[in-house]
Design an enzyme around this catalytic site. Structure first.
Site, PDB file in Angstrom:
ATOM      1  N   ASP A  82      38.433  49.146  40.523  1.00 19.54           N
ATOM      2  CA  ASP A  82      39.697  49.886  40.483  1.00 19.54           C
ATOM      3  C   ASP A  82      39.659  50.882  39.308  1.00 19.54           C
ATOM      4  O   ASP A  82      39.327  50.503  38.180  1.00 19.54           O
ATOM      5  CB  ASP A  82      40.828  48.851  40.279  1.00 19.54           C
ATOM      6  N   GLY A 181      52.770  49.842  37.076  1.00 12.90           N
ATOM      7  CA  GLY A 181      53.609  49.052  36.191  1.00 12.90           C
ATOM      8  C   GLY A 181      54.895  48.567  36.840  1.00 12.90           C
ATOM      9  O   GLY A 181      55.095  48.711  38.045  1.00 12.90           O
ATOM     10  N   HIS A 213      48.354  53.703  45.346  1.00 15.19           N
ATOM     11  CA  HIS A 213      48.348  52.949  44.077  1.00 15.19           C
ATOM     12  C   HIS A 213      49.794  52.708  43.654  1.00 15.19           C
ATOM     13  O   HIS A 213      50.728  53.286  44.205  1.00 15.19           O
ATOM     14  CB  HIS A 213      47.619  53.751  42.992  1.00 15.19           C
ATOM     15  N   SER A 216      53.403  48.000  43.843  1.00 22.26           N
ATOM     16  CA  SER A 216      54.123  46.737  43.689  1.00 22.26           C
ATOM     17  C   SER A 216      55.601  46.956  43.987  1.00 22.26           C
ATOM     18  O   SER A 216      56.154  48.013  43.689  1.00 22.26           O
ATOM     19  CB  SER A 216      53.955  46.180  42.267  1.00 22.26           C
TER      20      SER A 216
END
Ligand code: G3H
Ligand code: 13P
Ligand code: ZN
Length: 311
Positions: A82, A181, A213, A216
């Site tokens: 990554d 983040g 990317h 989350s």
């Protein structure tokens, strides 16, 4: 045998789903992810950042991943670097058993990005390894590089065709509003990814696998757990899961998740410590942390990525 992402991505593109790429740093994280993926018969990408490699050591991580491959021989598992930032780092991972690498020169000029990516692709392809590249920059922290808010730039769809044909890369990470983040959006704002850019990119390179990317979703349940048991993470906000699901139905074939793993583990370890102040055996608190990673990954596979029963 570890596999590359070539076939995974082809099937995911055609089947309108995405493969989860989860960041791994230790045994419990690898166990949690692969147990969930194997129970749900989902292909999976285990990815290692430069920082993870420095923390855990290349050999430990490769051997732990090989253990998972041995335990689940029918499961397609890829081992990916990554955010590789140099040819040397990519070469070291290619020589050391990885099946996929990312060369991230997205903060450089277009020409430097093309040149550096091409060099990695040539070496990787000669060794049967695939390469992810990146165009556009995400806000947030990527290893040592912190991209200031406001300095991030969306991917320019007009240059993707030239980039892909000049570099011969196998997949492309693009910037459409996600960031790394746990603090991706301002509180009170309406998080919205730029699907217009994604669709414009895919029009120009049809059939080409796109990578997301900073994907989350920062589940509120874990943020609350962290805050309830002594942590301090106010206003942690992620990408809404329905938007990730939509991206997976389009050309996005790889969805990167790291922060949600960190939150699942930290929330549960904090809770365990608060409830069992006399315990001091790491196995006691790592067990619920590992189970939480497994449950979180299972949820992603079933409800967000759509990759269950695709192995
Ligand atoms: O994109 C970055 C990943 O979350 C990896 O983070 O460099 O702190 O290991 P790290
Ligand atoms: P998150 O911080 O959203 O988990 O992103 C992870 C990532 O993009 C790893 O490359
Ligand atoms: Zn990333």
């Amino acid at each position: 045998m570890l596999v590359t992402t070539k076939e995974m991505f082809k099937k995911a593109y055609d089947g309108k789903y995405a493969i989860g790429a989860f960041n791994v740093n230790n045994m419990e994280i690898i166990q949690g992810i692969t147990e969930a993926a194997s129970e749900l018969k989902s292909p999976v990408i285990l990815q290692v950042s430069k920082g993870a490699r420095e923390y855990a050591n290349h050999t430990y991580l490769v051997k732990l991943v090989e253990a998972a491959v041995k335990l689940y021989p029918d499961m397609p598992i890829a081992l990916h670097l990554d955010h590789g930032d140099s040819f040397e780092l990519c070469k070291s991972c290619i020589d050391g058993g990885f099946t996929s690498v990312m060369i991230d020169l997205s903060s450089k000029s277009f020409e430097e990005n093309v040149e550096g990516t091409k060099k990695v692709v040539e070496y990787a392809h000669a060794h049967g390894v695939v390469v992810e590249a990146e165009l556009g920059t995400l806000a947030g922290i990527e290893d040592d590089v912190k991209v200031e808010e406001g300095k991030q730039s969306y991917t320019d769809p007009s240059v993707v065709e030239e980039f892909v044909s000049k570099t011969n890369c196998d997949s492309l990470a693009i910037a459409i509003g996600t960031s790394h983040g746990a603090y991706k959006f301002k509180p009170g704002t309406n998080p919205k990814l730029r699907f217009d850019i994604l669709e414009e990119v895919s029009k120009r390179i049809p059939g080409f696998p796109i990578v997301l990317h900073g994907a989350s979703s920062v589940p509120q349940e874990f943020v609350d757990m962290v805050n309830q048991y002594g942590g301090n993470m106010p206003n942690a906000i992620g990408v809404p899961e329905d938007q990730l699901r939509h991206a997976a139905e389009l050309s996005v074939c790889k969805i990167n998740i790291d922060s949600d793993i960190r939150l699942a583990m930290t929330g549960n370890i904090r809770k365990y410590f608060a409830e069992h102040p006399d315990h001091f055996d790491p196995r006691q608190y790592l067990k619920p942390a590992r189970s939480a990673v497994k449950a979180m990954v299972a949820h992603k596979i079933k409800d967000v990525l759509g990759s269950a029963n695709k192995a």
